[in-house]
Design a protein around this motif. Sequence first.
Motif, PDB file in Angstrom:
ATOM      1  N   PHE A 534     -17.195   3.729   0.213  1.00 44.07           N
ATOM      2  CA  PHE A 534     -16.220   2.763   0.723  1.00 44.07           C
ATOM      3  C   PHE A 534     -16.922   1.474   1.140  1.00 44.07           C
ATOM      4  CE2 PHE A 534     -13.832   1.520   4.729  1.00 44.07           C
ATOM      5  CZ  PHE A 534     -12.858   0.774   4.069  1.00 44.07           C
ATOM      6  N   HIS A 535     -18.012   1.610   1.880  1.00 45.46           N
ATOM      7  CA  HIS A 535     -18.782   0.438   2.316  1.00 45.46           C
ATOM      8  C   HIS A 535     -19.347  -0.319   1.115  1.00 45.46           C
ATOM      9  CE1 HIS A 535     -19.603   2.156   6.606  1.00 45.46           C
ATOM     10  NE2 HIS A 535     -18.389   1.698   6.458  1.00 45.46           N
ATOM     11  N   LYS A 536     -19.817   0.443   0.120  1.00 43.78           N
ATOM     12  CA  LYS A 536     -20.390  -0.186  -1.069  1.00 43.78           C
ATOM     13  C   LYS A 536     -19.348  -1.048  -1.779  1.00 43.78           C
ATOM     14  CE  LYS A 536     -22.860   0.948  -5.333  1.00 43.78           C
ATOM     15  NZ  LYS A 536     -23.360   2.043  -6.212  1.00 43.78           N
ATOM     16  N   THR A 537     -18.117  -0.529  -1.866  1.00 42.91           N
ATOM     17  CA  THR A 537     -17.020  -1.306  -2.470  1.00 42.91           C
ATOM     18  C   THR A 537     -16.805  -2.616  -1.709  1.00 42.91           C
ATOM     19  OG1 THR A 537     -15.913   0.737  -3.120  1.00 42.91           O
ATOM     20  CG2 THR A 537     -14.586  -1.264  -3.118  1.00 42.91           C
ATOM     21  N   ALA A 538     -16.827  -2.540  -0.377  1.00 45.29           N
ATOM     22  CA  ALA A 538     -16.599  -3.732   0.451  1.00 45.29           C
ATOM     23  C   ALA A 538     -17.713  -4.754   0.272  1.00 45.29           C
ATOM     24  CB  ALA A 538     -16.491  -3.321   1.918  1.00 45.29           C
ATOM     25  N   VAL A 539     -18.981  -4.277   0.234  1.00 48.57           N
ATOM     26  CA  VAL A 539     -20.119  -5.185   0.051  1.00 48.57           C
ATOM     27  C   VAL A 539     -20.024  -5.888  -1.296  1.00 48.57           C
ATOM     28  CG1 VAL A 539     -22.629  -5.309  -0.215  1.00 48.57           C
ATOM     29  CG2 VAL A 539     -21.645  -3.894   1.585  1.00 48.57           C
ATOM     30  N   GLU A 540     -19.684  -5.127  -2.335  1.00 48.62           N
ATOM     31  CA  GLU A 540     -19.588  -5.720  -3.671  1.00 48.62           C
ATOM     32  C   GLU A 540     -18.416  -6.692  -3.768  1.00 48.62           C
ATOM     33  OE1 GLU A 540     -19.420  -2.217  -6.052  1.00 48.62           O
ATOM     34  OE2 GLU A 540     -21.611  -2.038  -6.200  1.00 48.62           O
ATOM     35  N   LYS A 541     -17.308  -6.382  -3.094  1.00 44.50           N
ATOM     36  CA  LYS A 541     -16.147  -7.287  -3.104  1.00 44.50           C
ATOM     37  C   LYS A 541     -16.511  -8.624  -2.456  1.00 44.50           C
ATOM     38  CE  LYS A 541     -11.252  -7.512  -1.737  1.00 44.50           C
ATOM     39  NZ  LYS A 541     -10.681  -7.586  -3.088  1.00 44.50           N
ATOM     40  N   ALA A 542     -17.221  -8.540  -1.328  1.00 45.88           N
ATOM     41  CA  ALA A 542     -17.630  -9.775  -0.644  1.00 45.88           C
ATOM     42  C   ALA A 542     -18.648 -10.545  -1.473  1.00 45.88           C
ATOM     43  CB  ALA A 542     -18.200  -9.441   0.728  1.00 45.88           C
ATOM     44  N   SER A 543     -19.565  -9.837  -2.127  1.00 50.90           N
ATOM     45  CA  SER A 543     -20.600 -10.493  -2.934  1.00 50.90           C
ATOM     46  C   SER A 543     -20.004 -11.195  -4.144  1.00 50.90           C
ATOM     47  CB  SER A 543     -21.642  -9.471  -3.385  1.00 50.90           C
ATOM     48  OG  SER A 543     -22.280  -8.878  -2.281  1.00 50.90           O
TER      49      SER A 543
END
Length: 837
Positions: A534-543
């Motif tokens: 879940f966190h990985k998805t959020a980091v990639e979305k922001a990036s």
Amino acid sequence: TDMASVRKLILDILLELVDEDLKTFQFYLSRMPCDGFPHIPKSRVHGADRLCTVELLVVTYDYDGAVTVTVDILERMKLKLWAETLRKNYHEGKACLKLKKVDFQEKLKSTLKEKFQTIYEGNADEGDTVYLNKIYTELHVIEGAWGSFSEEHEVRQQRSNYVQAEETSIKASDIFKPKPNQDKRIRTVLTQGIPGVGKTVCAQKFTLSWAEGNENQDITLLFPLPFRELNPIIGEKDYSLMQLLHQFFPDIKPLEMLGTGCKALFIFDGLDETLLPLNFKHNKVLRDEKELAPLDVLITNLITGDLLGNSLIWITSRPTAASRIPRKHIHQWTEVRGFANERREEYFKKSLRDDNLAIRVINHVKSSRSLYIMCQIPVFCWITVTVMKKMLRNNVTGAIPSTLTEMYAYLLLCQTDRMVEGHYPIESNNVVLKLAELAFRQLEKGKLIFYEADLKECGMDVKEATIYSGVCTEVFMMEGRRRREVFSFVHLTIQEFLAAVYAHHSYMHRKDNVLLGYLKRVSTRWLPKSVFGFHKTAVEKASESPDGHWDLFLRFLLGLSLKSNKELLGRLLHLEAEADEDVARTIEFIKEKIKEEPEAKLNLFHCLSELKEESLVQEVQSFVSSGRLAKMNKQKWLYVYCLSRLNRCNLTENCCEVLASALSSTSSHLTELDLSDNSLKDSGVKLLCVGFGSPHCKLKSLRFVTHVSNLLETPKIGDCCEALAVALSAESTQLKELDLSANDLREAGLKGLCMGLCSHNCKLETVRLNQCKLRENCCADLAKVLSSGTSHLKTLDLSNNSLKDAGITLLTVGLRSPQCRLERLRSVHTEIMILTV
């Protein structure tokens, strides 16, 4: 008494002239009508009838000049009776108008003073207001902003603004005043700034100062017309300008004064909130203030100057909407930058009204880089005051917030407590989640303003939202006029925090990753899930967001993963604890992500701060302490975020040499440097000064405070300060703030420092010399600096020094000098505001 009356007065005279006399009159107009007035080309005058001649007079010379020219020509034609009649009628009408104008102006000022003398901080409950003059803190406004269109997230813009090398400050009250060498009239000003930075308050203070008779009294009439209040009447019917003003100022008549050539200012606040199309290209030209037209036509003609061309226009806007006004119609661009460093402290003192409490808040904010940078935005200062005032005064258990997530979590608790105290029959969990879902859905759409249909999507109706707004107003507010309610969160960061709460809660309770699209969520429904994923998805979305629109959302989302924040919000959201290994995997993933594209990953450093992970900062500090900074190569990206935090790093002479080299590098972007609590010694300081004086050094703030061991070797303190003076005298220096507090400077050190302060290249505006063992003799050198005419000093802190009465007397000599620019002096335990005439 107005333009129509002037036309009629002149026309009545010309109608009495026979055709031959009219031709003679037009002959004088085409040659030399009157001293100081230009002639009208013969091609335009020849063959014109009486009505057209009057129009030529008024358009060319304005109504006052038209009368002067007409009287002069009539006297030269020996028609003295008509000349005297026109002069008498005009002056009688003008005298009558002056009395009406004074009476009307006083009524308008009284109305505006009553409306704008108080302010809602954050949108407080009705009745819970403060007087603007008591709380207002001067904002940093610059002129010459280019007004470029920007899609970047507001906090990114704020950060980039912070590192600007050159900027020309201007007082908000002076935005319409041309410079001494500027002949061009400033009619239309556009002031831009990120949300919460103080644009609306700036306009309110301008209005109040005019209404109280303190500033800009050359302006006859002032009309604030916020775009948000104009929205509900769009398309309602056609208005004339007079009818529109009667709509907003129903108790003030006659508004026909506008047609008499008086100087009026229209303030259109919140361009980014308008629902008007602002069709400058295709809207018809409108010149009569009594003619009916759609609202969009009225506003565009006011801005272009086709309607009431002698009036002034002030527009405020977020940067993203500034380009809606064509550049050719703007005479001056300005930008509100929020609070400068010393103004943040001033705001806390004014707002808290308790010096001891204010000092505790200021010291705590300064201890956290994230909090201190955010406090450039006035709305965040208000959030900090709201939270910390309650915690410190009520001795609330738990650690004082040190991250953004903690600060906003405490704010949410403060506001839900208000809802409970109001005895509203609501379940707090349901309330928070409804607001959180609304925040997330609107953030996905990029919407900051929403309406009834948006509320219904989240299971809220207008009545319910109004109740929440009435009790929980600091988080959520409602505004509107008559027909249509308009909703918004007080500030974008509050919306982003609540959106993160919704995303976090959805995953922890339903394993629903709302950050994925619908189809992807369905297709991965049966696959194994983890918090790390879940966190990985959020980091990639922001990036993947090129403009940083998910940066703060990501910071909040990861911050909510901490056990301490879960416990804090537990009674509202019943959050489940995450496994430590998931958080650890997220931290390692972020570190690897940073190393992939280091230059573009500054926000990920802030994410690590929200997770209270300081290993990278410690890594940089260990590089510096070991003298291996020069070997960092690809890790130069650490300069911007980590390299400024070198307090208590036991820097050696070799470290100082390497650091000076880094500051002299063309790739250095460092604007702040904290070297507090390092025993640098004489040789180390001299080496650093080489870097400070480099043409590539971009430092604007430097701290040498020490509480562990003395920064400088006392026997050579004069040499150290002389080296620092040389750096301050460098032609390229950009340093504006210097803090040498708690160093044993004494007279020798101060004398050396003053050599640099007197240099015409020195740009220092703030110098802090608190607790430097200064005595009365030192004040003579400081007085010379203040009266030198080259010093830019605005703030000087001399508290906790043994200056005595004799020292203050010596200092007064400099303060009385007409060359002195000092605005704030802190001496002993008293802060003195220097009033300039």
